[in-house]
Design an enzyme around this catalytic site. Sequence first.
Site, short mmCIF file in Angstrom:
data_model
loop_
_atom_site.label_atom_id
_atom_site.label_comp_id
_atom_site.label_asym_id
_atom_site.label_seq_id
_atom_site.Cartn_x
_atom_site.Cartn_y
_atom_site.Cartn_z
CB CYS A 396 -0.97 -0.02 1.17
SG CYS A 396 -2.33 1.15 1.01
CG HIS A 523 -3.68 -3.73 2.85
ND1 HIS A 523 -2.76 -3.30 3.79
CD2 HIS A 523 -4.21 -2.61 2.30
CE1 HIS A 523 -2.75 -1.98 3.81
NE2 HIS A 523 -3.62 -1.54 2.91
CD GLU A 525 -1.35 -6.64 4.93
OE1 GLU A 525 -1.60 -5.47 5.27
OE2 GLU A 525 -0.78 -6.94 3.87
#
EC number: 6.3.4.2
Length: 560
Positions: A396, A523, A525
């Site tokens: 990001c 993102h 994750e």
Amino acid sequence: MKYILVTGGVISGIGKGIIASSIGTILKSCGLRVTAIKIDPYINIDAGTFSPYEHGEVFVLNDGGEVDLDLGNYERFLDINLYKDNNITTGKIYQHVINKERHGDYLGKTVQVVPHITDAVQEWVMNQAKVPVDDDRQEPQICLGGTIGDIEGMPFVEAFRQFQFKAKRENFCNIHVSLVPQPNATGEQKTKPTQNSVRALRGLGLSPDLIVCRSAKPIEMAVKEKISMFCHVEPEQVIFIHDVSSTYRVPILLEEQGIIKYFKQRLNLPIDDQPSDLLMKWKKMACRYERLLKVCSIALVGKYTKLSDCYASVFKALEHSALAINYKLDLMYIDSTELERSTEAENSVKYHQAWHKLCKADGILVPGGFGIRGTEGKLQAISWARSKKKPFLGVCLGMQLAVVEFARNCLNWKDANSTEFDPDTKNPVVIDMPEHNPGDMGGMMRLGKRKTVFKTENSVLRKLYGDETFVEERHRHRYEVNPELTHCFEEKGLKFVGHDTEGNRMEIIELENHPYFVGVQFHPEFSSRPMKPSPPYLGLLLAATGTLNAYLQRGCKLSP
């Protein structure tokens, strides 16, 4: 539908989320379909406008919901995809009730906490519990939920006091998580906080079926018997969870203490006494985690490094990837402001310690964030990773700053910047998105799961994703790389290998002639799972351990 309410006592942050997730994992391993609801008593509509220092990271769901990090634990443990309505806040409930009142749904009655707010909570829970969260799209059988008992949470506690009779005893179970402290002065494990906590909960009309006691060290049997006697439960209804080497061990501790047998009897569940292969996989994973010898160190360069919960999903994604390649993760948090020249003048010791950490790391990660503070330090770290050929992943804001750094040092655009930090820059390489409205802050970003299309086959990340033509990952950003300037970067070797479906938004960058220099606007994750690591994070770990090329040559298969 069976409902399991998890309450917490004595202190916050005691581990309700991990314990609820672990119970869900055990029940899922018995073949049941499980969903989860998190109740937060704050008046905010969602977690989107919080500083990470308030409640930890903001977790983003597929539908764009910005929610409490506990929903991240639920998703990772249970391998499910939740929705924004799985996170209930006081703000959401009151907004819902007030909208109904304005609409005239209450027909002139006085709108009160009881029954209108409490009814709204119960209705929300019952409706959301039925929403499928698994890939098979079947209705869940078990709904796990968590709330707390402070003054803001009283309407929720009252709602569940009523709900236990509506749902019937055989369909409702209350688990109370409490702390058993052990003062250094005496070394004795104290039960009084748990006794008081259970007494307070009973005073509110909820009686715990299971008491889960958290402690630093394993709890002695005499303590278990004392809690059982004074809290009016059987000894087998007192469960101990002490601090363990990894959260993967928690479901195993619960299962060893007979929790499957208890739930089978208490909730009349159609399950065997023994868990399935899923829990055996967890056991193997926990044992493997504890036996790891080789270490890989990653420097996380961010601005919220004082609280590890601020980067909870990033840490978990790195841990999942490290475990997949049989390495122990050594994550070094570096405050990006400490890498800046201003820190050298103010506190040279801090400055040199931060740079020492950065230099000895095997790989560098710059995660997402907002605001100008610490950005120069992040740029310094990115510059070092690029010039020294250290494996790097920018997520990001980390990707956006990688573009800024490349513009300044490789394209010689010395004032290149993001309009977030310098609205008047002559070289705006990162700009705000046309549809971004700077008026309201909440929910105004580009949020949720979106498609990213690879525009070339010659991409490391494409290979890591299994040579897919596109990927779907979760986003949370207000700014984007300026599409009008991308050709300048590509000529110098910084390739934009992934776009959105329209081809206007830059989603993935890769640097030529570098072991691993990758930036992603999304993102990844948030979609990492213990047994399914996120490809960008896996790539960083593989590059940091010098095994990326071998992995790609094997067709992206992990060595046994």
